[in-house]
Design an enzyme around this catalytic site. Structure first.
Site, short mmCIF file in Angstrom:
data_model
loop_
_atom_site.label_atom_id
_atom_site.label_comp_id
_atom_site.label_asym_id
_atom_site.label_seq_id
_atom_site.Cartn_x
_atom_site.Cartn_y
_atom_site.Cartn_z
N ASP A 246 71.54 33.74 22.96
CA ASP A 246 72.21 34.69 22.06
C ASP A 246 71.21 35.78 21.64
O ASP A 246 70.13 35.45 21.12
CB ASP A 246 72.70 33.91 20.82
N GLU B 288 41.50 39.80 22.22
CA GLU B 288 41.54 38.47 22.83
C GLU B 288 42.14 38.56 24.22
O GLU B 288 42.44 37.54 24.84
CB GLU B 288 42.29 37.48 21.95
N CYS C 243 43.82 36.43 16.98
CA CYS C 243 44.34 37.65 16.33
C CYS C 243 43.52 38.06 15.11
O CYS C 243 43.74 39.14 14.55
CB CYS C 243 45.80 37.45 15.91
N THR D 260 58.19 37.20 22.40
CA THR D 260 57.31 37.77 21.37
C THR D 260 56.18 38.61 21.99
O THR D 260 55.31 39.08 21.28
CB THR D 260 56.67 36.67 20.49
N HIS E 21 50.06 39.26 8.98
CA HIS E 21 49.94 39.27 10.44
C HIS E 21 51.32 38.99 11.07
O HIS E 21 52.05 38.11 10.61
CB HIS E 21 48.92 38.23 10.88
N LYS F 80 58.47 34.75 6.82
CA LYS F 80 58.17 33.36 6.45
C LYS F 80 56.92 33.32 5.56
O LYS F 80 56.87 32.57 4.58
CB LYS F 80 57.90 32.51 7.70
N ASN G 144 54.20 41.58 19.82
CA ASN G 144 52.89 41.13 19.35
C ASN G 144 51.80 42.00 19.97
O ASN G 144 51.88 42.39 21.14
CB ASN G 144 52.68 39.66 19.73
N SER H 57 44.86 32.26 15.45
CA SER H 57 45.02 30.86 15.84
C SER H 57 43.67 30.23 16.16
O SER H 57 42.73 30.89 16.60
CB SER H 57 45.91 30.75 17.09
N1 COA Z 1 70.97 33.79 15.66
C1 COA Z 1 70.04 33.96 14.68
N2 COA Z 1 68.91 33.21 14.60
C2 COA Z 1 68.73 32.25 15.54
C3 COA Z 1 69.65 32.03 16.57
C4 COA Z 1 70.83 32.84 16.61
N3 COA Z 1 71.75 32.69 17.57
N4 COA Z 1 69.20 31.03 17.34
C5 COA Z 1 68.00 30.65 16.81
N5 COA Z 1 67.71 31.38 15.72
C6 COA Z 1 66.54 31.31 14.86
C7 COA Z 1 66.10 29.89 14.54
O1 COA Z 1 66.85 29.34 13.49
C8 COA Z 1 64.65 30.13 14.17
O2 COA Z 1 64.57 30.63 12.86
P1 COA Z 1 63.56 29.95 11.80
O3 COA Z 1 62.19 30.06 12.40
O4 COA Z 1 63.73 30.76 10.58
O5 COA Z 1 63.99 28.53 11.69
C9 COA Z 1 64.22 31.28 15.10
O6 COA Z 1 65.45 31.86 15.58
C10 COA Z 1 63.40 30.84 16.29
O7 COA Z 1 64.10 29.78 16.91
P2 COA Z 1 63.31 28.52 17.52
O8 COA Z 1 64.31 27.59 18.09
O9 COA Z 1 62.32 28.01 16.54
O10 COA Z 1 62.57 29.31 18.69
P3 COA Z 1 61.69 28.78 19.87
O11 COA Z 1 61.55 27.32 19.88
O12 COA Z 1 62.24 29.41 21.07
O13 COA Z 1 60.23 29.39 19.57
C11 COA Z 1 58.28 30.25 18.53
C12 COA Z 1 59.80 30.14 18.45
C13 COA Z 1 57.75 31.14 17.42
C14 COA Z 1 57.67 28.84 18.37
C15 COA Z 1 57.90 30.84 19.91
O14 COA Z 1 58.38 32.16 20.00
C16 COA Z 1 56.42 30.83 20.21
O15 COA Z 1 55.85 29.84 20.65
N6 COA Z 1 55.73 31.98 19.98
C17 COA Z 1 54.32 32.15 20.25
C18 COA Z 1 53.41 31.59 19.16
C19 COA Z 1 53.53 32.36 17.87
O16 COA Z 1 53.84 33.52 17.83
N7 COA Z 1 53.21 31.67 16.75
C20 COA Z 1 53.28 32.28 15.43
C21 COA Z 1 52.11 31.95 14.54
S1 COA Z 1 50.61 32.63 15.18
#
Ligand code: COA
Length: 383
Positions: free
Chosen positions: A30, A80, A112, A153, A234, A243, A273, A305
């Site tokens: 979605d 990085e 980062c 991302t 960040h 968050k 990013n 990280s």
């Molecule tokens: N409509 C609206 N929101 C939706 C949705 C939809 N149809 N489907 C999912 N979402 C939301 C989820 O509820 C979640 O929100 P929340 O974080 O507020 O709970 C968000 O979208 C992400 O969904 P999630 O299932 O957690 O995504 P994912 O497992 O695919 O991965 C990360 C998310 C961030 C873990 C992933 O992008 C990643 O590994 N990124 C790289 C590391 C990173 O950036 N880390 C951040 C700290 S440095």
């Protein structure tokens, strides 16, 4: 001692752009998950003749056209996604920018957080020799494995900052809150050109680091949360900053609403990013969009990280809004759109290599990566 901080700032990004709706369709996801769930609309994608060096040098060249190079005694390049294990990316940038030999050039790395390490090091150098100026460049290509959770991302961008005494834009205040913790949330081993990521752990580690750095900031006499007017956290993706802000509000019990971070998210939503540059792209986005900040205090949270993090503050100087307007900024609509197949082909061909090869001429930025000759990377001006 007089104020020290950011005298000028300029951002740059990559040549191409991918709309995340195309990625969502390909992955049968979605599109709202990316736009709302991650808070990202588009991602910058480098052309084959772009990398951290070319983007960083392009950002710095625009800045130096305004400030000149007088007094610059150091070039600190944070990245990085460095192009060599030994030679600093800044040495290539130093030549492209036509800086004199009498400059201390080095690369800084801690995921980062590297951009903040460079900024604080620059401030220390200026504190020691107040007539010196330091060019800080933070530049990264955020590249994850195809079809991985991190893929939506991705992004690419650079920020150049000139650090000096009596700065025109933002005075960085002396108190910092710090936090280091050995955590395996994201790293990139030497034999890989995409990172190993535990995404869920990285979100938790980031939020824990924020409260830890905040508590240290307060313990060392940093401003009460009620005396901070805007926040830039960040942004590996902009939802992460939301968050963070919610966690800080909960931790401090303060009524700090999301309106205090909004202007700092706008550019990152479109770029993705940019690792070391991301926090400073957020700062640039805020300074360009809000012209009511003179005398106001901005809270900045840097997370890398692994992990190292820092919470610190800057006070915006009078006249900054005119300076930002006169400088102008990135035209994000000028990026060349990619379709999904072109994006995937570009991703697959953009890993590290050191065999001699010419690079196709694509980017319209001021500098390009021409290829590898005699195993050495060759950079040149495009014009
Ligand atoms: N409509 C609206 N929101 C939706 C949705 C939809 N149809 N489907 C999912 N979402 C939301 C989820 O509820 C979640 O929100 P929340 O974080 O507020 O709970 C968000 O979208 C992400 O969904 P999630 O299932 O957690 O995504 P994912 O497992 O695919 O991965 C990360 C998310 C961030 C873990 C992933 O992008 C990643 O590994 N990124 C790289 C590391 C990173 O950036 N880390 C951040 C700290 S440095």
């Amino acid at each position: 001692m007089s104020a020290i901080g950011i005298h000028d700032i300029h951002a740059a990004t990559a040549h191409h752009v991918l709309d995340l709706d195309l990625l969502a369709a390909h992955r049968d996801v979605d599109p709202a998950k990316y736009r709302l769930g991650l808070g990202q609309d588009r991602m910058s994608v480098p052309a084959p003749d772009e990398d951290a060096v070319t983007m960083g040098a392009s950002a710095a060249a625009a800045l130096l056209r305004r400030t000149g190079t007088d007094g610059i005694r150091a070039l600190l390049f944070a990245t990085e996604s460095g192009v060599d294990q030994s030679k600093a990316a800044g040495v290539y940038a130093h030549r492209l920018l036509g800086l004199p030999p009498q400059v201390r050039t080095a690369e800084l790395k801690q995921a980062c957080y590297g951009g903040t390490a460079a900024l604080q090091t620059a401030i220390g150098l200026v504190a020691r020799n107040p007539d010196d100026r330091v060019l800080v460049i933070a530049s990264d290509v955020a590249r994850y494995a195809l079809d991985s959770p991190g893929e939506p991302t991705q992004g690419a961008g650079a920020v150049a900052m000139l650090v000096s005494a009596d700065p025109a834009l933002v005075e960085i205040e002396p108190v910092s809150g710090l936090s280091t913790a050995d955590v395996d949330d994201f790293w990139r081993p030497n034999d890989r050109d995409v990172p190993v990521v535990d995404g869920r752990l990285s979100v938790d580690a980031y939020l824990d680091a924020l409260t830890s750095a905040w508590d240290d900031f307060r313990a060392r006499g940093g401003a009460d949360v009620s005396r901070i007017d805007r926040f830039v956290h960040h942004q590996p993706y902009t939802k992460m900053a939301r968050k963070a802000h919610a966690r800080l509000a909960e931790h401090t019990g303060a009524g700090i609403g999301a309106d205090l971070i909004e202007d700092g998210l706008a550019d990152n939503r479109q770029i993705g990013n940019s690792y070391t540059a991301s926090l400073y792209l957020g700062l640039c986005s805020l300074l360009r969009r809000d012209d009511s900040l003179a005398g106001k205090r901005i809270g900045l949270f840097s997370y890398g990280s692994g992990s190292v993090s820092e919470f610190f503050t800057g006070v915006v100087r009078p006249g900054y809004a005119d300076a930002m307007r006169a400088a102008g900024g990135m035209d994000l609509d000028a990026r060349a759109p990619l379709d999904l197949d072109a994006y995937r082909a570009l991703h697959a061909s953009s890993g590290a290599r050191s065999d001699d090869a010419e690079t196709p001429r694509v980017t319209t930025a001021p500098f390009r990566f021409a290829g590898v000759r005699g195993r050495a990377r060759v950079y040149e001006a495009t014009a």
